[in-house]
Design an enzyme around this catalytic site. Structure first.
Site, short mmCIF file in Angstrom:
data_model
loop_
_atom_site.label_atom_id
_atom_site.label_comp_id
_atom_site.label_asym_id
_atom_site.label_seq_id
_atom_site.Cartn_x
_atom_site.Cartn_y
_atom_site.Cartn_z
N ASP A 298 47.38 43.76 42.63
CA ASP A 298 47.19 44.47 41.35
C ASP A 298 48.07 45.73 41.35
O ASP A 298 47.59 46.86 41.26
CB ASP A 298 45.69 44.82 41.25
CG ASP A 298 45.29 45.39 39.91
OD1 ASP A 298 46.16 45.50 39.02
OD2 ASP A 298 44.10 45.72 39.75
N LYS A 300 50.37 46.73 39.18
CA LYS A 300 50.61 47.34 37.86
C LYS A 300 51.98 48.01 37.79
O LYS A 300 52.11 49.23 37.56
CB LYS A 300 49.52 48.36 37.50
CG LYS A 300 48.12 47.76 37.39
CD LYS A 300 47.13 48.76 36.84
CE LYS A 300 45.72 48.22 36.79
NZ LYS A 300 45.07 48.06 38.10
N ASP A 303 57.92 50.27 35.75
CA ASP A 303 59.21 50.98 35.75
C ASP A 303 60.31 50.10 35.16
O ASP A 303 60.06 48.97 34.73
CB ASP A 303 59.54 51.41 37.19
CG ASP A 303 60.21 52.77 37.22
OD1 ASP A 303 61.11 53.00 36.37
OD2 ASP A 303 59.86 53.59 38.07
O1 LIG Z 1 41.83 47.27 33.23
C1 LIG Z 1 41.66 47.19 34.44
C2 LIG Z 1 42.64 46.73 35.32
C3 LIG Z 1 42.37 46.63 36.64
N1 LIG Z 1 41.17 46.98 37.12
C4 LIG Z 1 40.94 46.82 38.58
O2 LIG Z 1 39.89 45.87 38.76
C5 LIG Z 1 39.03 46.28 39.80
C6 LIG Z 1 37.66 46.53 39.25
O3 LIG Z 1 36.80 46.98 40.27
P1 LIG Z 1 35.23 47.27 40.03
O4 LIG Z 1 34.77 47.82 41.33
O5 LIG Z 1 34.61 45.94 39.70
O6 LIG Z 1 35.10 48.25 38.93
C7 LIG Z 1 39.67 47.49 40.42
O7 LIG Z 1 40.49 47.05 41.47
C8 LIG Z 1 40.53 48.06 39.32
O8 LIG Z 1 41.66 48.74 39.83
C9 LIG Z 1 40.19 47.43 36.29
O9 LIG Z 1 39.07 47.76 36.70
N2 LIG Z 1 40.47 47.52 34.95
#
Ligand SMILES: O=c1ccn([C@@H]2O[C@H](COP(=O)(O)O)[C@@H](O)[C@H]2O)c(=O)[nH]1
EC number: 2.4.2.10
Length: 468
Positions: A298, A300, A303
């Protein structure tokens, strides 16, 4: 009923004369129920008469007023009888929640539609579409006046029962009995109604497009990583991706080994780990092979194309070597996709675009979200889908039905984390169009992460099956 009809006539909610209608034709009767908002006693009598017409006949969990005239009537009925009410927006906002249906409900609940009058039934059918799109079930409609012009039959052909407190014939006979109408006017209205039956509404309902199964999506997928993801989901009966956001690399590997059997995809944030080297990357890919899951870093990316090439393939992490999927914002423009594609396409990797985010106040919405669809459609070989929260509200614009929607912010209990994260439960996320549920703290912070992963796997899979 006589008192109510006389009152409606007195306040000119029912008028007789020669009125030009929207269609261009002239009518000897005109119904303008909008005026009743100025007469609270009439509003209450109207809602009570409608309640009597439907009470005991229809079973429902919630009511929904057809905009706009029926909204105060539905509100009065809800207040007097303790009914849960929803509101349909005619114009869906480009900002905020973008919801067509406002209020709280669960997919699968039954909804009674409330309208002021029915002619052909067209406006009811438009509301039916909006309610069906959010998985509400509708079989009954209540109106104050049935104009007896074919609406009842048209609604029946769409599976809807119409209950009306009054018909035009009843109104004519009451007003004539009380000397308010001449026989000539009564006859002209009857003749008009008979000559202007609307056999079929011009607008046909658009059934919500059938949700594709993961197998069907796999068959349509143009990208290898995407095909592999769907096939893994089907083989493991899992649409769960766990976000293993712990800081200790040792703990991360141990937890992944535990929950591995329950996931289709592991989501990583490699930069939160305390140790990273080629050995860790190898352990991770070994676990992916052992338990059959894909790895989604993840990262993201955000750039310019030239920079993301290095960020994806080089540096300490060499992300492209061990991950199957990465994601990117489209803020920099399409060059970011070109850069990532230059690295990933030849290695059968896939890219997700961040179309929406789960955090409060996100700027990823409206035209920004729609632009991600355009970028995805231009790169069907490499873009495999989206990070999304409410995809059913905007994916109609996409040509490609194979694309995957991966949704973060999932927990069995809705709520937040005090830092902007907003949680949805698995069932509502799937009902909103999600394919893969991303769960972080709900699993790795649970007392027993393995059982928790199994619980989310079951909830997500059952929610998916219930949508097919
Ligand atoms: O919009 C977004 C994009 C990425 N995330 C990521 O997902 C997980 C969520 O973790 P929880 O502990 O279930 O809240 C985390 O790695 C975020 O960086 C997101 O939450 N929302």
């Amino acid at each position: 009923m006589e008192t109510l009809v006389l009152k409606l006539h007195e306040i000119e909610a029912v008028k007789f004369g020669n009125f030009k209608l929207k269609s261009g034709i002239f009518s000897p009767i005109y119904l303008d129920l909008r005026v009743i908002v100025s007469y609270p006693d009439v509003l209450r009598q109207v809602s009570e008469a409608m309640w009597k017409a439907v009470e005991g006949n229809a079973k429902f969990d919630v009511t929904c007023g057809v905009p706009y005239t029926a909204l105060p009537i539905a509100t009065a009925m809800a207040l007097d009888h303790g009914l849960k009410m929803l509101m349909r927006r005619k114009e869906v906002k480009e900002y905020g929640t973008k919801k067509a249906i406002e209020g709280h409900f669960e997919p699968g609940q039954t909804c009674l539609m409330v309208d002021d009058l029915v002619t052909s039934g067209m406006s009811v059918l438009e509301t039916l579409d909006a309610l069906n799109a959010v998985k509400l079930v509708c079989t009954d409609v209540v109106v104050l006046i049935d104009r007896e012009q074919g609406g009842k039959e048209n609604l029946k052909s769409h599976g809807l029962n119409l209950y009306s407190a009054l018909t035009i014939s009843e109104i004519l006979s009451i007003l004539s009995k009380h000397g308010k109408l001449t026989d000539e006017v009564v006859k002209s209205v009857h003749d008009f109604i008979a000559a202007n039956k609307v056999v079929k509404p011009k607008v046909e309902t658009q059934a919500a497009p059938k949700r594709l199964s993961y197998e069907e999506k796999a068959a349509l997928a143009k990208n290898e990583a995407l095909k592999r993801l769907y096939n893994t989901m089907v083989a493991k009966k899992s649409n769960l991706s766990v976000a293993m956001d712990v800081n200790s690399t040792e703990k991360m590997l141990a937890l992944v080994d535990e929950i591995g059997p329950h996931i289709c995809c592991l989501k990583t944030h490699v930069d939160v780990l305390d140790v990273w080297n080629d050995g860790v990357a190898k352990s991770l890919t070994d676990l992916a092979e052992k338990h059959n899951f894909l790895i989604f870093e993840d990262r993201k990316f955000a750039d310019i194309g030239n920079t993301v090439v290095s960020q994806y393939s080089g540096g300490v992490y060499k992300i492209s070597e061990w991950s199957d999927i990465v994601n990117a914002h489209i803020v920099p423009g399409p060059g970011i996709v070109d850069g990532l594609k230059q690295v990933g396409l030849g290695q059968n990797k896939g890219l997700l675009l961040l179309a929406e985010m789960s955090s409060a106040g996100t700027m990823a919405k409206g035209s920004y979200t729609e632009e991600t669809v355009r970028v995805a459609d231009e790169n069907p070989d490499f873009v495999i889908g989206f990070i999304s929260v409410n995809p059913n509200s905007w994916t109609k614009k996409s040509k490609d039905r194979s694309l995957v929607h991966m949704t973060p912010g999932i927990k069995l209990q809705k709520g937040g984390d005090g830092l902007g994260q907003q949680y949805n439960d698995p069932k509502s996320a799937i009902a909103r169009g999600s394919d893969v549920l991303i769960v972080g703290r709900g699993v790795y912070k649970a007392e027993d992460p393995k059982s928790s992963a199994a619980e989310y796997q079951k909830a997500g899979w059952e929610a998916y099956l219930s949508e097919l």
